[in-house]
Design an enzyme around this catalytic site. Structure first.
Site, PDB file in Angstrom:
ATOM      1  N   ASP A   5       0.849  -1.193   0.000  1.00 22.17           N
ATOM      2  CA  ASP A   5       0.000   0.000   0.000  1.00 22.17           C
ATOM      3  C   ASP A   5       0.881   1.239   0.000  1.00 22.17           C
ATOM      4  O   ASP A   5       1.473   1.599   1.020  1.00 22.17           O
ATOM      5  CB  ASP A   5      -0.907  -0.018   1.231  1.00 22.17           C
ATOM      6  CG  ASP A   5      -1.800   1.225   1.320  1.00 22.17           C
ATOM      7  OD1 ASP A   5      -1.750   2.057   0.406  1.00 22.17           O
ATOM      8  OD2 ASP A   5      -2.530   1.355   2.322  1.00 22.17           O
TER       9      ASP A   5
ATOM     10  N   GLU B 144      30.101  13.209   1.113  1.00 24.95           N
ATOM     11  CA  GLU B 144      30.834  13.137   2.373  1.00 24.95           C
ATOM     12  C   GLU B 144      29.802  13.044   3.503  1.00 24.95           C
ATOM     13  O   GLU B 144      28.947  13.913   3.631  1.00 24.95           O
ATOM     14  CB  GLU B 144      31.703  14.383   2.569  1.00 24.95           C
ATOM     15  CG  GLU B 144      32.757  14.581   1.488  1.00 24.95           C
ATOM     16  CD  GLU B 144      33.541  15.863   1.687  1.00 24.95           C
ATOM     17  OE1 GLU B 144      33.345  16.536   2.721  1.00 24.95           O
ATOM     18  OE2 GLU B 144      34.344  16.209   0.800  1.00 24.95           O
TER      19      GLU B 144
ATOM     20  N   GLU C  55      28.732  13.318   7.202  1.00 23.95           N
ATOM     21  CA  GLU C  55      29.001  13.849   8.536  1.00 23.95           C
ATOM     22  C   GLU C  55      27.846  13.477   9.462  1.00 23.95           C
ATOM     23  O   GLU C  55      26.673  13.559   9.073  1.00 23.95           O
ATOM     24  CB  GLU C  55      29.172  15.367   8.485  1.00 23.95           C
ATOM     25  CG  GLU C  55      30.382  15.813   7.686  1.00 23.95           C
ATOM     26  CD  GLU C  55      30.527  17.316   7.574  1.00 23.95           C
ATOM     27  OE1 GLU C  55      31.614  17.787   7.206  1.00 23.95           O
ATOM     28  OE2 GLU C  55      29.529  18.030   7.845  1.00 23.95           O
TER      29      GLU C  55
ATOM     30  N   GLU D 221      35.348  14.719  13.137  1.00 31.41           N
ATOM     31  CA  GLU D 221      35.091  16.030  12.539  1.00 31.41           C
ATOM     32  C   GLU D 221      35.204  17.131  13.603  1.00 31.41           C
ATOM     33  O   GLU D 221      35.515  16.883  14.759  1.00 31.41           O
ATOM     34  CB  GLU D 221      33.725  16.064  11.849  1.00 31.41           C
ATOM     35  CG  GLU D 221      33.786  16.062  10.330  1.00 31.41           C
ATOM     36  CD  GLU D 221      34.502  17.270   9.737  1.00 31.41           C
ATOM     37  OE1 GLU D 221      34.713  18.270  10.454  1.00 31.41           O
ATOM     38  OE2 GLU D 221      34.862  17.213   8.544  1.00 31.41           O
TER      39      GLU D 221
ATOM     40  N   GLU E 131      33.124  11.826  10.420  1.00 30.00           N
ATOM     41  CA  GLU E 131      32.952  11.867   8.973  1.00 30.00           C
ATOM     42  C   GLU E 131      33.492  10.594   8.350  1.00 30.00           C
ATOM     43  O   GLU E 131      34.568  10.114   8.727  1.00 30.00           O
ATOM     44  CB  GLU E 131      33.649  13.069   8.339  1.00 30.00           C
ATOM     45  CG  GLU E 131      33.507  13.077   6.810  1.00 30.00           C
ATOM     46  CD  GLU E 131      34.084  14.313   6.138  1.00 30.00           C
ATOM     47  OE1 GLU E 131      34.724  14.153   5.079  1.00 30.00           O
ATOM     48  OE2 GLU E 131      33.898  15.423   6.668  1.00 30.00           O
TER      49      GLU E 131
ATOM     50  N   HIS F  22      28.269  17.119   1.790  1.00 31.95           N
ATOM     51  CA  HIS F  22      28.908  17.731   0.629  1.00 31.95           C
ATOM     52  C   HIS F  22      28.920  16.728  -0.518  1.00 31.95           C
ATOM     53  O   HIS F  22      29.272  15.562  -0.324  1.00 31.95           O
ATOM     54  CB  HIS F  22      30.342  18.148   0.955  1.00 31.95           C
ATOM     55  CG  HIS F  22      30.457  19.002   2.179  1.00 31.95           C
ATOM     56  ND1 HIS F  22      31.610  19.074   2.933  1.00 31.95           N
ATOM     57  CD2 HIS F  22      29.557  19.816   2.784  1.00 31.95           C
ATOM     58  CE1 HIS F  22      31.419  19.895   3.946  1.00 31.95           C
ATOM     59  NE2 HIS F  22      30.180  20.358   3.884  1.00 31.95           N
TER      60      HIS F  22
ATOM     61  N   ARG G 249      36.039  27.049   1.589  1.00 30.77           N
ATOM     62  CA  ARG G 249      34.914  26.375   2.228  1.00 30.77           C
ATOM     63  C   ARG G 249      33.784  27.326   2.619  1.00 30.77           C
ATOM     64  O   ARG G 249      32.761  26.889   3.127  1.00 30.77           O
ATOM     65  CB  ARG G 249      35.415  25.598   3.457  1.00 30.77           C
ATOM     66  CG  ARG G 249      36.161  24.329   3.088  1.00 30.77           C
ATOM     67  CD  ARG G 249      36.760  23.615   4.283  1.00 30.77           C
ATOM     68  NE  ARG G 249      37.172  22.254   3.954  1.00 30.77           N
ATOM     69  CZ  ARG G 249      38.302  21.941   3.335  1.00 30.77           C
ATOM     70  NH1 ARG G 249      39.140  22.892   2.977  1.00 30.77           N
ATOM     71  NH2 ARG G 249      38.599  20.687   3.066  1.00 30.77           N
TER      72      ARG G 249
ATOM     73  N   GLU H 157      32.537  20.548  -5.587  1.00 34.34           N
ATOM     74  CA  GLU H 157      31.583  20.032  -4.608  1.00 34.34           C
ATOM     75  C   GLU H 157      30.541  21.081  -4.281  1.00 34.34           C
ATOM     76  O   GLU H 157      30.832  22.279  -4.211  1.00 34.34           O
ATOM     77  CB  GLU H 157      32.287  19.579  -3.329  1.00 34.34           C
ATOM     78  CG  GLU H 157      32.962  20.685  -2.553  1.00 34.34           C
ATOM     79  CD  GLU H 157      33.432  20.256  -1.178  1.00 34.34           C
ATOM     80  OE1 GLU H 157      32.844  19.333  -0.597  1.00 34.34           O
ATOM     81  OE2 GLU H 157      34.393  20.883  -0.674  1.00 34.34           O
TER      82      GLU H 157
ATOM     83  N   ARG I 211      28.271  22.341  -1.312  1.00 30.29           N
ATOM     84  CA  ARG I 211      28.479  22.213   0.122  1.00 30.29           C
ATOM     85  C   ARG I 211      27.226  22.440   0.972  1.00 30.29           C
ATOM     86  O   ARG I 211      27.256  22.226   2.187  1.00 30.29           O
ATOM     87  CB  ARG I 211      29.565  23.192   0.577  1.00 30.29           C
ATOM     88  CG  ARG I 211      30.932  22.847   0.021  1.00 30.29           C
ATOM     89  CD  ARG I 211      31.996  23.835   0.464  1.00 30.29           C
ATOM     90  NE  ARG I 211      32.140  23.910   1.909  1.00 30.29           N
ATOM     91  CZ  ARG I 211      32.803  23.044   2.657  1.00 30.29           C
ATOM     92  NH1 ARG I 211      33.389  21.989   2.090  1.00 30.29           N
ATOM     93  NH2 ARG I 211      32.896  23.205   3.961  1.00 30.29           N
TER      94      ARG I 211
END
Length: 476
Positions: free
Chosen positions: A52, A132, A134, A214, A222, A271, A342, A361, A363
């Site tokens: 369902d 990645e 985290e 991390e 991570e 990321h 970053r 990447e 982020r």
């Protein structure tokens, strides 16, 4: 591709007693159905297993009957089942008069259709991504929401708040506030657990790049995996979260991918590194381009940045997501791109120099996202950028080869920011989603259901008083 005979051989080899089928609901949670091995035969790959679908958030009751078609290539022994169990992911179809029809709202179908559309455009025939992961590993979590009481509590023995005279903690080896990046033992109490998680992923067929502690002091971890094809990586994202949560639970702990579970600590991102190939050749590489990226790569970046606000409705689909996207925590808050920066929402890693690894990447995503929808939406935004030649530099989105957090307040005002709330992201999705529905990838009905569902969540959460509101307003 594995056959039914291959599955039967696996059952014999591992003395399997049960067959488990894992399906993804609209939010990105796994649900499952399990049958005895004796009930398993070739017909399941043809006719599937009925269920369902209305309880998964997709279809109204009158059209809720669906079938799950397992993918034999996804077969793996479930390490968390006490009874020997073989598990499979797969796809979902609606029941047609003569044959089953792939259900266009089902997450895996959306991601597969996005890849088909990519091939139809002639831009590329393969998308490779590398997320990645985290997450926090905590000793306990408690929460309650009721009219007379609302609150939560988390704890882990390595947290700085446990280094006191009155609390039995971690023997003086607590990790300081925002001081966990690459912390080693004995501060890194989750070291061996992460290693076991990685070994479990390898056993499942997922290649691990590395793992480490991390930034977040109270147990932020991570695990990064090797690059892989988008459709397979969407499946692997579900598997990785399953492994991490279950292995933490087996240790008497709890793991969360919640973007901002701890106030004033680093948040959990997802990321996403990405690159395209055509006929085996990298589409994103040009040794003469900015940071080694081709014009197509820049256009792809332009598409992501143009649609980033509406994209957040799928890549950051929780109210908690936007508590992570604030200055001061290595999380992006501005719309821009740069190399090795970053603070930009799109970062180009300087270490990826080879043509076949040249990439960038995104982020802002986090793991509250349904990975199938999120990865498909990212691809669709980038393809729109290439098709319409959206130049990120010409649009004033960079490159920002400096720390955006260090700009003056006046300069920061000139740079556009990410949505500050889920409501803003949903408004952006309502106004900007033609790039998602192109080629029939995201059905219009799915966009409508998503907006309805997320607005209902937002309305409910906004109506709940928070502890901070008592602090600031109770005595007025």
């Amino acid at each position: 591709m594995k056959t039914s005979a291959d599955i039967q051989r696996m059952c014999e080899e591992f003395q399997i007693q049960m067959i488990d089928f894992k399906m993804t609901d609209i939010d990105g949670r796994w649900r499952h159905i399990t049958i005895p091995r004796e009930r398993f035969d070739d017909d399941i790959f043809r006719y599937g297993v009925g269920f369902d679908g209305s309880n998964y958030g997709y279809a109204p009751i009158e059209k809720s009957d669906m079938v799950f078609i397992p993918d034999p290539d996804s077969a793996a022994v479930d390490p968390f089942a006490g009874v020997p169990t073989l598990t499979m992911c797969g796809n979902v179809c609606t029941i047609g008069e003569k044959e089953n029809i792939p259900f266009d709202q089902y997450p895996k179908n959306v991601s597969l259709r996005a890849l088909e559309y990519m091939k139809e455009t002639g831009i590329a025939d393969r998308m490779v991504i590398g997320p990645e992961f985290e997450f926090y590993v905590l000793d306990k979590v408690r929460y309650q929401i009721s009219p007379e009481f609302s609150g939560y509590q988390v704890d882990t023995r390595q947290a700085e708040w446990n280094c006191s005279l009155s609390v039995p903690g971690n023997n003086g080896y607590e990790v300081t506030y925002k001081g966990g990046y690459h912390a080693s033992a004995p501060q890194d109490v989750g070291y061996d657990l992460r290693s076991r998680m990685c070994l479990a992923m390898e056993d499942w067929g997922i290649k691990v790049k590395y793992h480490h502690h991390e930034v977040g002091g109270p147990g932020q971890m991570e695990i990064e995996v090797e690059l892989g094809d988008m459709a397979e990586m969407a499946d692997n994202t579900m598997i990785i979260k399953y492994i991490i949560k279950n292995m933490a639970a087996a240790e008497g702990k709890t793991a969360t991918f919640m973007p901002k579970p701890i106030y004033k600590e680093a948040g959990n991102g997802l990321h996403v590194h990405m690159l395209l190939f055509k006929d085996g050749k990298p589409v994103f590489y040009d040794e003469n381009g900015y940071s080694g990226l081709s014009r197509e790569a820049h256009y792809f970046i332009g598409g992501l940045l143009k649609h980033i606000a509406s994209l957040c409705a799928f890549t950051n689909p929780s109210t908690n997501s936007f508590k992570r996207l604030v200055p001061g925590y290595e999380a992006p808050v501005t719309i821009g791109y740069a190399t090795s920066n970053r603070s930009a929402v799109i970062r180009i890693p300087a270490y990826a120099k080879a043509p076949e690894t040249k990439r960038f990447e995104l982020r802002n995503p986090d793991a509250t996202a349904n990975p199938y929808y999120a990865y498909a939406a990212i691809l669709m935004a980038g393809l729109d950028g290439i098709r319409n030649k959206i130049d990120p530099e010409a649009n004033g989105w960079g490159p920002y080869d400096f720390n955006l957090y260090h700009l003056s307040a006046e300069e920061q005002k000139k740079i556009k920011g990410l949505p500050r709330s889920l409501g803003e992201a949903l408004d952006a999705l309502l106004a900007d989603h033609d790039y998602l529905t192109a080629g029939g990838v995201f059905p219009e009905r799915l966009i409508e259901i998503w907006l309805e569902k997320k607005r209902a969540e937002l309305k409910e959460i906004e109506q709940i008083p928070s502890p901070a509101e008592f602090k600031y307003y109770y005595d007025l």
